[in-house]
Every structure is written in structure tokens, then in C-alpha cells.
Design a protein around this motif. Sequence first.
Motif, PDB file in Angstrom:
ATOM      1  N   TYR A 211      -1.443  -7.860   0.883  1.00 52.48           N
ATOM      2  CA  TYR A 211      -2.480  -8.744   0.364  1.00 52.48           C
ATOM      3  C   TYR A 211      -2.754  -8.429  -1.104  1.00 52.48           C
ATOM      4  O   TYR A 211      -2.860  -9.332  -1.936  1.00 52.48           O
ATOM      5  CB  TYR A 211      -3.746  -8.608   1.216  1.00 52.48           C
ATOM      6  N   TRP A 212      -2.857  -7.135  -1.441  1.00 52.69           N
ATOM      7  CA  TRP A 212      -3.072  -6.747  -2.836  1.00 52.69           C
ATOM      8  C   TRP A 212      -1.924  -7.216  -3.722  1.00 52.69           C
ATOM      9  O   TRP A 212      -2.147  -7.687  -4.831  1.00 52.69           O
ATOM     10  CB  TRP A 212      -3.233  -5.232  -2.948  1.00 52.69           C
TER      11      TRP A 212
ATOM     12  N   SER B 148      -0.089  -9.806  -3.185  1.00 51.62           N
ATOM     13  CA  SER B 148      -0.221 -11.263  -3.327  1.00 51.62           C
ATOM     14  C   SER B 148      -1.292 -11.643  -4.345  1.00 51.62           C
ATOM     15  O   SER B 148      -1.236 -12.713  -4.938  1.00 51.62           O
ATOM     16  CB  SER B 148      -0.517 -11.920  -1.974  1.00 51.62           C
TER      17      SER B 148
END
Length: 171
Positions: free
Chosen positions: A81-82, A84
Motif C-alpha cells: 500500500y505504501w 502504491s
Amino acid sequence: MNPLDVLRRLLRALLTWTAALLILFEEWGWEPLARLVGKLARLPVFAWLERRIAALPPYAALVVFFVPALALLPIKVLALYWISLGYRWLGIGTIVVAKIVGTALVARLFQLTQASLMKLAWFAALYRRWATWKAAIVANVRASPAWQAATRAITRAKLQVKQIWRQWTVR
């Protein structure tokens, strides 16, 4: 040759080399990381916990063995997620740290639970197949020209560092 066959071969080679690199990392880090985690057993709480884990029956040992993989999964998803969001190095660093910590914990837990796990016939059969497959991949990688060249370069670099160290310490 059919373009799909070429694509399949390329994907297979990519996946094989990726798996080989992961296996080589774990091969390199398995014992030292397990020893490092094992040093915690000098503390009474961890020594007690290790004795309890080593005495577990087979299926309980199986659950304990897989806990680190399941516990680290949300951390790895967070790292993706980071990435992304554009925090590429934070995400990559998190994945690397999670891989090292996971390998250390799994290696130690396997040492503690191996005897119990091998009482499960299906686990013992899968483990033998895994060990055979892993040995073949490691042998193929170590026989490759790239590995041979890297090994020679590392050996030369170590010799140069030793020579420089000697020069500095003789003074």
C-alpha cells in the motif's frame, strides 16, 4: 516458435530465478538467523516458551510454525500500500525487514517443531519433496556462469579487504 511458447518460457525463467533468489536468501540466512533468535532462549521467559513449543503435538506445532507467515502478511500488504502511494523505499524496506524477521522466526520455529512435524506423514512427504526441489534449484543456480562469476568477484573482494585491513593494522 509460437509467441505464447516464448512468453511462457520467459515467465517460467523469471519465476524460477525469483524463486531461486528467495531460496538462496533463506539458505544463506536460515541458520544464522535461527541462531540469533535462539540466543533469546538465554532469557528465562523465552527458554520456557521454547520448551513449550518443542513439546507441542504435531498439529499444534503446525499451527505455531505458520503463525509468523500469517502475522507478517498484513505488514507486507501495508508495505505494498505504501508503495502504491509513492513511498517506494519505505515499502521496500518494510518488505525486506519483514522477510528477514519472518525467516528468522520460521527458521527457529522449524528447529523447535521439526521432530513433531515429521510425525505427520503428509508433512514429512511434502518436506522431502521440497528439500529435493530446493536442492536442485540451488545446484542449478550455483552452477550458472553468473553465480560462478559473482562468487569469484566476492572472493577477490574479500581478499582485497583482508589485505587492506592488514596494511592498516600493521602500522
